[in-house]
Design a protein around this motif. Sequence first.
Motif, PDB file in Angstrom:
ATOM      1  N   GLU A   1      63.590  27.696  25.141  1.00  0.00           N
ATOM      2  CA  GLU A   1      64.099  26.527  24.426  1.00  0.00           C
ATOM      3  C   GLU A   1      65.222  25.920  25.260  1.00  0.00           C
ATOM      4  OE1 GLU A   1      64.036  26.564  19.867  1.00  0.00           O
ATOM      5  OE2 GLU A   1      64.737  28.576  20.433  1.00  0.00           O
ATOM      6  N   SER A   2      64.833  25.276  26.342  1.00  0.00           N
ATOM      7  CA  SER A   2      65.829  24.757  27.279  1.00  0.00           C
ATOM      8  C   SER A   2      65.734  23.253  27.505  1.00  0.00           C
ATOM      9  CB  SER A   2      65.692  25.475  28.619  1.00  0.00           C
ATOM     10  OG  SER A   2      64.384  25.293  29.134  1.00  0.00           O
ATOM     11  N   HIS A   3      64.582  22.654  27.262  1.00  0.00           N
ATOM     12  CA  HIS A   3      64.354  21.231  27.527  1.00  0.00           C
ATOM     13  C   HIS A   3      63.858  20.569  26.234  1.00  0.00           C
ATOM     14  CE1 HIS A   3      64.189  22.983  31.526  1.00  0.00           C
ATOM     15  NE2 HIS A   3      64.288  21.779  32.052  1.00  0.00           N
ATOM     16  N   PHE A   4      64.586  19.548  25.783  1.00  0.00           N
ATOM     17  CA  PHE A   4      64.226  18.880  24.539  1.00  0.00           C
ATOM     18  C   PHE A   4      64.191  17.369  24.711  1.00  0.00           C
ATOM     19  CE2 PHE A   4      65.834  22.935  23.097  1.00  0.00           C
ATOM     20  CZ  PHE A   4      64.966  23.267  22.074  1.00  0.00           C
ATOM     21  N   LYS A   5      63.400  16.738  23.880  1.00  0.00           N
ATOM     22  CA  LYS A   5      63.365  15.282  23.750  1.00  0.00           C
ATOM     23  C   LYS A   5      63.766  14.979  22.313  1.00  0.00           C
ATOM     24  CE  LYS A   5      60.067  11.431  23.665  1.00  0.00           C
ATOM     25  NZ  LYS A   5      58.686  11.052  24.029  1.00  0.00           N
TER      26      LYS A   5
ATOM     27  N   SER B   1      60.063  22.372  26.836  1.00  0.00           N
ATOM     28  CA  SER B   1      60.283  23.420  27.827  1.00  0.00           C
ATOM     29  C   SER B   1      58.989  23.818  28.529  1.00  0.00           C
ATOM     30  CB  SER B   1      60.922  24.639  27.172  1.00  0.00           C
ATOM     31  OG  SER B   1      62.166  24.291  26.599  1.00  0.00           O
ATOM     32  N   HIS B   2      57.882  23.785  27.809  1.00  0.00           N
ATOM     33  CA  HIS B   2      56.592  24.169  28.395  1.00  0.00           C
ATOM     34  C   HIS B   2      56.177  23.252  29.550  1.00  0.00           C
ATOM     35  CE1 HIS B   2      55.537  20.982  25.569  1.00  0.00           C
ATOM     36  NE2 HIS B   2      54.473  20.782  26.325  1.00  0.00           N
TER      37      HIS B   2
ATOM     38  N   MET C   1      58.857  26.643  15.398  1.00  0.00           N
ATOM     39  CA  MET C   1      60.130  26.081  15.795  1.00  0.00           C
ATOM     40  C   MET C   1      61.108  27.236  16.004  1.00  0.00           C
ATOM     41  SD  MET C   1      62.520  23.236  13.839  1.00  0.00           S
ATOM     42  CE  MET C   1      61.084  22.355  13.323  1.00  0.00           C
ATOM     43  N   GLY C   2      61.748  27.232  17.173  1.00  0.00           N
ATOM     44  CA  GLY C   2      62.665  28.306  17.509  1.00  0.00           C
ATOM     45  C   GLY C   2      64.068  28.071  16.970  1.00  0.00           C
ATOM     46  N   PRO C   3      64.925  29.075  17.093  1.00  0.00           N
ATOM     47  CA  PRO C   3      66.279  28.976  16.549  1.00  0.00           C
ATOM     48  C   PRO C   3      67.133  27.880  17.190  1.00  0.00           C
ATOM     49  CG  PRO C   3      66.000  31.024  17.781  1.00  0.00           C
ATOM     50  CD  PRO C   3      64.658  30.385  17.680  1.00  0.00           C
ATOM     51  N   MET C   4      66.966  27.622  18.487  1.00  0.00           N
ATOM     52  CA  MET C   4      67.741  26.559  19.131  1.00  0.00           C
ATOM     53  C   MET C   4      67.320  25.202  18.581  1.00  0.00           C
ATOM     54  SD  MET C   4      70.078  25.368  21.008  1.00  0.00           S
ATOM     55  CE  MET C   4      70.658  26.845  21.802  1.00  0.00           C
ATOM     56  N   GLN C   5      66.028  24.998  18.431  1.00  0.00           N
ATOM     57  CA  GLN C   5      65.549  23.726  17.893  1.00  0.00           C
ATOM     58  C   GLN C   5      66.064  23.510  16.474  1.00  0.00           C
ATOM     59  OE1 GLN C   5      61.401  22.951  18.544  1.00  0.00           O
ATOM     60  NE2 GLN C   5      61.465  21.019  17.458  1.00  0.00           N
ATOM     61  N   VAL C   6      66.061  24.549  15.682  1.00  0.00           N
ATOM     62  CA  VAL C   6      66.581  24.451  14.311  1.00  0.00           C
ATOM     63  C   VAL C   6      68.057  24.072  14.343  1.00  0.00           C
ATOM     64  CG1 VAL C   6      67.108  25.773  12.217  1.00  0.00           C
ATOM     65  CG2 VAL C   6      64.870  26.003  13.303  1.00  0.00           C
ATOM     66  N   SER C   7      68.831  24.719  15.196  1.00  0.00           N
ATOM     67  CA  SER C   7      70.265  24.430  15.300  1.00  0.00           C
ATOM     68  C   SER C   7      70.517  22.985  15.739  1.00  0.00           C
ATOM     69  CB  SER C   7      70.936  25.387  16.289  1.00  0.00           C
ATOM     70  OG  SER C   7      70.900  26.702  15.804  1.00  0.00           O
ATOM     71  N   LEU C   8      69.746  22.519  16.710  1.00  0.00           N
ATOM     72  CA  LEU C   8      69.894  21.143  17.174  1.00  0.00           C
ATOM     73  C   LEU C   8      69.561  20.152  16.062  1.00  0.00           C
ATOM     74  CD1 LEU C   8      68.275  21.504  20.711  1.00  0.00           C
ATOM     75  CD2 LEU C   8      70.703  21.134  20.237  1.00  0.00           C
ATOM     76  N   GLU C   9      68.471  20.391  15.357  1.00  0.00           N
ATOM     77  CA  GLU C   9      68.082  19.494  14.268  1.00  0.00           C
ATOM     78  C   GLU C   9      69.144  19.459  13.182  1.00  0.00           C
ATOM     79  OE1 GLU C   9      64.151  19.901  12.677  1.00  0.00           O
ATOM     80  OE2 GLU C   9      63.223  19.311  14.563  1.00  0.00           O
ATOM     81  N   GLN C  10      69.690  20.613  12.839  1.00  0.00           N
ATOM     82  CA  GLN C  10      70.741  20.658  11.819  1.00  0.00           C
ATOM     83  C   GLN C  10      71.962  19.869  12.263  1.00  0.00           C
ATOM     84  OE1 GLN C  10      71.164  24.898  11.287  1.00  0.00           O
ATOM     85  NE2 GLN C  10      69.619  24.965   9.663  1.00  0.00           N
TER      86      GLN C  10
ATOM     87  N   LEU D   1      76.491  23.130  21.338  1.00  0.00           N
ATOM     88  CA  LEU D   1      75.056  23.348  21.579  1.00  0.00           C
ATOM     89  C   LEU D   1      74.609  22.718  22.893  1.00  0.00           C
ATOM     90  CD1 LEU D   1      73.640  22.718  17.989  1.00  0.00           C
ATOM     91  CD2 LEU D   1      73.800  24.918  19.181  1.00  0.00           C
ATOM     92  N   MET D   2      75.298  21.658  23.316  1.00  0.00           N
ATOM     93  CA  MET D   2      74.932  20.995  24.583  1.00  0.00           C
ATOM     94  C   MET D   2      75.027  21.964  25.754  1.00  0.00           C
ATOM     95  SD  MET D   2      73.786  17.960  24.320  1.00  0.00           S
ATOM     96  CE  MET D   2      73.834  17.568  26.054  1.00  0.00           C
ATOM     97  N   GLY D   3      75.958  22.893  25.703  1.00  0.00           N
ATOM     98  CA  GLY D   3      76.120  23.854  26.781  1.00  0.00           C
ATOM     99  C   GLY D   3      75.089  24.967  26.761  1.00  0.00           C
ATOM    100  N   ARG D   4      74.254  24.996  25.729  1.00  0.00           N
ATOM    101  CA  ARG D   4      73.267  26.068  25.600  1.00  0.00           C
ATOM    102  C   ARG D   4      71.845  25.613  25.926  1.00  0.00           C
ATOM    103  NH1 ARG D   4      74.365  28.232  19.822  1.00  0.00           N
ATOM    104  NH2 ARG D   4      72.483  29.413  20.327  1.00  0.00           N
ATOM    105  N   ILE D   5      71.699  24.330  26.314  1.00  0.00           N
ATOM    106  CA  ILE D   5      70.388  23.831  26.729  1.00  0.00           C
ATOM    107  C   ILE D   5      70.509  23.257  28.135  1.00  0.00           C
ATOM    108  CG2 ILE D   5      69.522  23.404  24.395  1.00  0.00           C
ATOM    109  CD1 ILE D   5      70.207  20.449  24.779  1.00  0.00           C
ATOM    110  N   HIS D   6      69.370  23.140  28.804  1.00  0.00           N
ATOM    111  CA  HIS D   6      69.372  22.629  30.173  1.00  0.00           C
ATOM    112  C   HIS D   6      69.230  21.109  30.215  1.00  0.00           C
ATOM    113  CE1 HIS D   6      68.721  22.565  34.476  1.00  0.00           C
ATOM    114  NE2 HIS D   6      67.658  21.818  34.278  1.00  0.00           N
ATOM    115  N   ALA D   7      68.371  20.554  29.359  1.00  0.00           N
ATOM    116  CA  ALA D   7      68.095  19.118  29.423  1.00  0.00           C
ATOM    117  C   ALA D   7      67.815  18.562  28.035  1.00  0.00           C
ATOM    118  CB  ALA D   7      66.892  18.860  30.329  1.00  0.00           C
ATOM    119  N   LEU D   8      68.281  17.329  27.833  1.00  0.00           N
ATOM    120  CA  LEU D   8      68.041  16.628  26.581  1.00  0.00           C
ATOM    121  C   LEU D   8      67.738  15.173  26.898  1.00  0.00           C
ATOM    122  CD1 LEU D   8      68.055  16.604  23.463  1.00  0.00           C
ATOM    123  CD2 LEU D   8      70.499  16.062  23.600  1.00  0.00           C
ATOM    124  N   ALA D   9      66.494  14.769  26.698  1.00  0.00           N
ATOM    125  CA  ALA D   9      66.101  13.372  26.868  1.00  0.00           C
ATOM    126  C   ALA D   9      66.370  12.669  25.544  1.00  0.00           C
ATOM    127  CB  ALA D   9      64.625  13.273  27.229  1.00  0.00           C
TER     128      ALA D   9
END
Length: 105
Positions: free
Chosen positions: A36-40, A26-27, A1-10, A67-75
């Motif tokens: 770490e740009s595309h999350f569900k 993202s893959h 789990m990368g740092p962006m995912q950790v930040s989003l989960e927190q 954090l929303m401005g630091r990712i490309h997509a969030l489903a």
Amino acid sequence: MGPMQVSLEQALQALAPTHLELINESHMHSVPPGSESHFKAVVVSAEFTGLNAVKRHQTVYRSLGELMGRIHALALHTYTPEEWGARAHAPDSPNCLGGSKADRH
């Protein structure tokens, strides 16, 4: 789990979720490996009770803040505990049909 995912989960913990899945998808897109740009996000929270889908998404966006401005997509898949109890899974994400702007000439 990368740092962006950790930040989003927190940040999503502010919603007191009874169930939370945050998947880095993202893959599945035309991005560099390890991105770490595309999350569900599957978020189950009593905070969503009485809210329509738009209001639920706005609630999630507020919890994520900058954090929303630091990712490309969030489903987003947002449920109340009762809805989740009847469903117990979120739909699969579709395959990416687009490419990167960098791929276009």
